[in-house]
Design an enzyme around this catalytic site. Sequence first.
Site, PDB file in Angstrom:
ATOM      1  N   LYS A  13     -93.897 -30.982  13.633  1.00 40.48           N
ATOM      2  CA  LYS A  13     -92.706 -30.153  13.390  1.00 40.48           C
ATOM      3  C   LYS A  13     -93.019 -28.943  12.515  1.00 40.48           C
ATOM      4  O   LYS A  13     -92.423 -27.881  12.703  1.00 40.48           O
ATOM      5  CB  LYS A  13     -91.544 -30.972  12.833  1.00 40.48           C
ATOM      6  CG  LYS A  13     -91.835 -31.671  11.521  1.00 40.48           C
ATOM      7  CD  LYS A  13     -90.667 -32.565  11.142  1.00 40.48           C
ATOM      8  CE  LYS A  13     -91.042 -33.548  10.065  1.00 40.48           C
ATOM      9  NZ  LYS A  13     -91.948 -33.132   9.017  1.00 40.48           N
ATOM     10  N   ARG A  84     -84.099 -35.614   4.585  1.00 41.69           N
ATOM     11  CA  ARG A  84     -84.956 -36.755   4.898  1.00 41.69           C
ATOM     12  C   ARG A  84     -84.249 -38.080   4.675  1.00 41.69           C
ATOM     13  O   ARG A  84     -84.841 -39.137   4.879  1.00 41.69           O
ATOM     14  CB  ARG A  84     -86.203 -36.700   4.034  1.00 41.69           C
ATOM     15  CG  ARG A  84     -87.439 -36.232   4.795  1.00 41.69           C
ATOM     16  CD  ARG A  84     -88.562 -36.112   3.813  1.00 41.69           C
ATOM     17  NE  ARG A  84     -89.863 -36.304   4.351  1.00 41.69           N
ATOM     18  CZ  ARG A  84     -90.711 -35.303   4.573  1.00 41.69           C
ATOM     19  NH1 ARG A  84     -90.363 -34.065   4.380  1.00 41.69           N
ATOM     20  NH2 ARG A  84     -91.932 -35.568   4.993  1.00 41.69           N
ATOM     21  N   ARG A 118    -106.333 -33.586  10.566  1.00 37.15           N
ATOM     22  CA  ARG A 118    -105.636 -32.387  10.055  1.00 37.15           C
ATOM     23  C   ARG A 118    -106.329 -31.778   8.832  1.00 37.15           C
ATOM     24  O   ARG A 118    -106.688 -32.444   7.882  1.00 37.15           O
ATOM     25  CB  ARG A 118    -104.192 -32.735   9.682  1.00 37.15           C
ATOM     26  CG  ARG A 118    -103.460 -31.538   9.099  1.00 37.15           C
ATOM     27  CD  ARG A 118    -101.983 -31.655   9.190  1.00 37.15           C
ATOM     28  NE  ARG A 118    -101.391 -32.499   8.171  1.00 37.15           N
ATOM     29  CZ  ARG A 118    -100.077 -32.596   7.984  1.00 37.15           C
ATOM     30  NH1 ARG A 118     -99.244 -31.923   8.754  1.00 37.15           N
ATOM     31  NH2 ARG A 118     -99.602 -33.389   7.052  1.00 37.15           N
ATOM     32  N   ARG A 149    -104.981 -32.243   3.250  1.00 33.13           N
ATOM     33  CA  ARG A 149    -103.889 -32.446   2.304  1.00 33.13           C
ATOM     34  C   ARG A 149    -104.107 -33.765   1.582  1.00 33.13           C
ATOM     35  O   ARG A 149    -104.538 -34.737   2.188  1.00 33.13           O
ATOM     36  CB  ARG A 149    -102.567 -32.498   3.076  1.00 33.13           C
ATOM     37  CG  ARG A 149    -101.726 -31.280   2.867  1.00 33.13           C
ATOM     38  CD  ARG A 149    -100.540 -31.282   3.762  1.00 33.13           C
ATOM     39  NE  ARG A 149     -99.619 -32.386   3.512  1.00 33.13           N
ATOM     40  CZ  ARG A 149     -98.422 -32.487   4.082  1.00 33.13           C
ATOM     41  NH1 ARG A 149     -98.029 -31.566   4.933  1.00 33.13           N
ATOM     42  NH2 ARG A 149     -97.637 -33.496   3.825  1.00 33.13           N
ATOM     43  N   ARG A 160     -95.838 -43.271   4.433  1.00 33.89           N
ATOM     44  CA  ARG A 160     -94.888 -42.211   4.832  1.00 33.89           C
ATOM     45  C   ARG A 160     -94.147 -42.589   6.114  1.00 33.89           C
ATOM     46  O   ARG A 160     -92.976 -42.267   6.280  1.00 33.89           O
ATOM     47  CB  ARG A 160     -95.622 -40.873   4.997  1.00 33.89           C
ATOM     48  CG  ARG A 160     -96.043 -40.288   3.648  1.00 33.89           C
ATOM     49  CD  ARG A 160     -97.075 -39.200   3.796  1.00 33.89           C
ATOM     50  NE  ARG A 160     -96.527 -37.987   4.354  1.00 33.89           N
ATOM     51  CZ  ARG A 160     -97.264 -37.006   4.901  1.00 33.89           C
ATOM     52  NH1 ARG A 160     -98.580 -37.129   4.961  1.00 33.89           N
ATOM     53  NH2 ARG A 160     -96.699 -35.938   5.366  1.00 33.89           N
TER      54      ARG A 160
END
Length: 207
Positions: A13, A84, A118, A149, A160
């Site tokens: 997203k 969220r 990533r 990250r 998460r």
Amino acid sequence: MKLILLGKPLSGKGTQAEMLSKKLRVPVFSLGEILRREFEKKTALGRKAEKYMERGALVPETIILPLVKKHLPRKSFILDGFPRDLAQARYLETLTPLDIVIDVHCSNALIRKRTLARRSCTRCGKIYGLDVKEEKKGFCSCGGHLERRKDDTVATVTKRLETYEKQTAPLITFYKKKKLYRKVSGERKIAFVQKEILGILKSERIK
Ligand code: AMP
């Protein structure tokens, strides 16, 4: 345009939000980015938030709601990673009406794969991963260093995903009831997902 991009961590997203923002000239509001910047600047707020982010938990309302109030663009926006949970969604309702909520859907198995791949550029923020490979290993096309990250570890992403299921997934029913909810598959090529989102915006006449 007042658009929410909903989805699990690493559903893509954020990438879609940036692409839409460039194409449609609508600002992206990403609380995750705002919080990471606060941490890099070593502010008290950033340090407080980091404890939650490291664990893959949501940062408490006392920290994030003032940030939303201060930074949320008023006229037009693409929201990436906010709201969220239901309390945040209800708070957002007090600030502004919405046009549409698009869920970028992805399986947990693919999300775990993406986690390991990533990297993002420390200079320009460009994201590399399974679908976007760097030309020179460890470097962005702009010459900046690529870094992982801190919360992109399998352990944190597992947490998460749990946080998503418990706290964020109820937003699907919430926005379905308001007839704002649409879903696209985030498992296909980035350009294809983008095309699908643009198609929805066009058919709904959202500008
Ligand atoms: P993101 O960059 O959207 O994946 O967010 C990274 C982390 O920032 C999350 O795992 C949370 O710890 C925190 N965060 C981002 N957005 C929110 C939010 N709306 N509410 C609470 N915590 C958030």
